[in-house]
Design a protein around this motif. Structure first.
Motif, short mmCIF file in Angstrom:
data_model
loop_
_atom_site.label_atom_id
_atom_site.label_comp_id
_atom_site.label_asym_id
_atom_site.label_seq_id
_atom_site.Cartn_x
_atom_site.Cartn_y
_atom_site.Cartn_z
N PHE A 108 9.63 1.16 -7.40
CA PHE A 108 9.43 1.84 -6.12
C PHE A 108 9.44 0.78 -5.04
O PHE A 108 8.61 -0.14 -5.07
CB PHE A 108 8.08 2.56 -6.07
CG PHE A 108 7.97 3.70 -7.02
CD1 PHE A 108 8.41 4.97 -6.67
CD2 PHE A 108 7.41 3.52 -8.28
CE1 PHE A 108 8.31 6.03 -7.56
CE2 PHE A 108 7.31 4.58 -9.18
CZ PHE A 108 7.76 5.83 -8.81
N THR A 157 2.23 -4.66 -8.81
CA THR A 157 2.52 -4.59 -7.38
C THR A 157 2.94 -5.97 -6.90
O THR A 157 2.25 -6.96 -7.18
CB THR A 157 1.28 -4.14 -6.59
OG1 THR A 157 0.87 -2.87 -7.08
CG2 THR A 157 1.58 -4.04 -5.10
N VAL A 171 0.83 -1.21 0.00
CA VAL A 171 0.00 0.00 0.00
C VAL A 171 0.87 1.26 0.00
O VAL A 171 0.62 2.20 -0.75
CB VAL A 171 -0.99 0.00 1.19
CG1 VAL A 171 -1.72 1.33 1.29
CG2 VAL A 171 -1.99 -1.13 1.06
N THR A 172 1.91 1.28 0.83
CA THR A 172 2.77 2.46 0.89
C THR A 172 3.53 2.67 -0.42
O THR A 172 3.55 3.78 -0.96
CB THR A 172 3.79 2.34 2.05
OG1 THR A 172 3.06 2.19 3.28
CG2 THR A 172 4.68 3.57 2.15
N GLU A 182 2.81 1.66 -3.39
CA GLU A 182 1.87 2.06 -4.45
C GLU A 182 1.45 3.51 -4.32
O GLU A 182 1.37 4.26 -5.29
CB GLU A 182 0.58 1.24 -4.33
CG GLU A 182 0.61 -0.02 -5.11
CD GLU A 182 -0.74 -0.71 -5.05
OE1 GLU A 182 -1.79 -0.05 -4.92
OE2 GLU A 182 -0.73 -1.94 -5.13
N ASN A 183 1.13 3.87 -3.10
CA ASN A 183 0.66 5.21 -2.82
C ASN A 183 1.74 6.22 -3.19
O ASN A 183 1.48 7.21 -3.89
CB ASN A 183 0.38 5.26 -1.31
CG ASN A 183 -0.61 6.32 -0.96
OD1 ASN A 183 -0.75 7.30 -1.68
ND2 ASN A 183 -1.30 6.14 0.13
N LEU A 184 2.95 5.95 -2.74
CA LEU A 184 4.12 6.76 -3.04
C LEU A 184 4.32 6.85 -4.56
O LEU A 184 4.39 7.93 -5.15
CB LEU A 184 5.33 6.10 -2.40
CG LEU A 184 6.73 6.52 -2.84
CD1 LEU A 184 7.24 7.63 -1.95
CD2 LEU A 184 7.70 5.35 -2.79
#
Lengths: 274, 274
Positions: free
Chosen positions: B69, B38, B16-17, B19-21
């Motif tokens: 990422f 992901t 989640v982090t 992806e969000n980033l």
């Protein structure tokens, strides 16, 4: 020295990215308690400057450097928080955007509100439809939409099915139904009629019986439903069912909805809609 | 040159982090289509190395530098993706942790799974209770828990109350009820009995009548309910009610649940439980 450290999450929109980023990092410093303030919608110079004043006052009052995580797209607003001795500024966009521009050989557009806004109405509506789907197909209310479902979570009452379905819907736009294994279902030791034709979509959730008992106690104190021996029976029988019918399953005891959702998507190779 | 750019979000937990980033940054490059993958739970050297192989193959096949990422806490796993010509690695932890260690004068603990896992069982249970609260107090089912509610969203049918309540619960642990303004309520031009004693907790949602009509069409095609003129009447009357009783309100037409939740928390100064 203060007992806590003050932290600000600053964003021109919701603050979800700045918080997520900041918390991921701060969580790595256990033993330190952080006093966090999220300030969303910092989208004008006036708001940025008034917030700066607030942060500098906070620094003076606490006599410490304030940690600021920002996800501000507008460079002018970002720099408001730079070059102050009292502020340790982690500037999310400025850190990464320049090198990404290099790799992508394109300048960034620097438009506010792209991350948690409605960029694509159709995709957003699909996410909201997934939420409705989860609500309309919660707790075995109906089987008529099971053909459409991407996944059907099964497990005993209070094993975590509903929040996991809602998270799958809200975060990923996945159509997630759930069916509760009742004590009657468990006594029969067969897959219940409603779900037996959807074997490939089934995913089991289980839970430690003591935690289940504690959760059920909150709902119906001193009931058979919450009784430890009874919970143990339900959980063991459900797990046997999963094993007999080769249904993949996970325990929710130490897993958050975020972790469950990510694991289910990976294990079942579900296609995300967002 | 390829029509899309390949991107990997790599995480030792949910992703989640990362992806969000990553999405926050990539969204700033419009005009470029990204093909995102992901990969959660990269928590062993074996998984990291097999993923590396996959990424390098992808780079060769596409003849381009792959953007990665990562939010991997373990430094050994992170470095697996460093120093490859074919990989542009944005390493989230390595970028920020060293300087934070300096400011906090403490080494980080570098423990996996702290961000989206269950760190504090009590707090997690409160979040899940908030989800149950939202479900049990959806759509004006009952008013018996309104005393406990942090907020009561009101608005016409399909104005976005339920998803907003669920998001407030899941993300922030806020106890959010909602009450639908029916055509009968609107005809009376008074606050409905069920909510009139909770004025300070009320927050209105409104929506553009044409968008409302489109959304309702999906549900009940060619009904009075979905008719544009009727939707226009409902929306206008609801807005008059909000104004007359001084109820703050927002339009959901161009706002996502993330934006609505952040704005409602700010406007009503709600206390978040997480």
């Amino acid at each position: 020295m203060n007992a806590t450290r003050a932290v600000f999450f600053i964003s021109d929109r919701t603050g979800v990215t700045a918080e997520n980023l900041g918390n991921s990092l701060l969580n790595q410093f256990n033993g330190i308690a952080f006093e966090c303030t999220t300030v969303p919608f910092v989208d004008s110079m006036q708001r940025a400057e008034s917030l700066l004043e607030q942060i500098l006052e906070c620094a003076q009052r606490r006599d410490e450097k304030i940690i600021v995580f920002s996800s501000l797209v507008n460079a002018e607003l970002r720099t408001v928080f730079d070059y102050h001795d009292a502020i340790f500024h982690i500037d999310f966009f400025n850190t990464f955007i320049p090198s990404l521009e290099g790799v992508l050989q394109k300048p960034s557009s620097m438009i506010v509100g792209l991350t948690h806004g409605i960029i694509n109405e159709k995709r957003y509506d699909e996410r909201m439809e997934a939420v409705n789907f989860a609500l309309n197909n919660d707790d075995g209310i109906t089987e008529k939409n099971y053909d459409e479902a991407d996944i059907i979570l099964i497990g005993v009452s209070r094993s975590g099915k509903t929040p996991t379905c809602l998270y799958l819907a809200l975060q990923y736009g996945i159509l997630a139904a759930n069916y509760p294994l009742t004590p009657e279902d468990l006594d029969h030791a067969q897959l219940p009629r409603m779900i037996k034709n959807h074997r490939s979509k089934l995913f089991g959730l289980t839970i430690d019986y003591q935690r289940l008992s504690r959760i059920r106690q909150e709902r119906r104190p001193n009931s058979k439903y919450a009784n430890q021996t009874h919970c143990d029976y339900e959980v063991r029988t459900a797990e046997s069912l999963f094993k007999r019918f080769d249904i993949p399953y996970l325990s929710t005891t130490h897993k958050s909805v975020e972790e469950l959702a990510a694991a289910i998507i990976q294990l079942k190779q579900l296609i995300r809609r967002c």
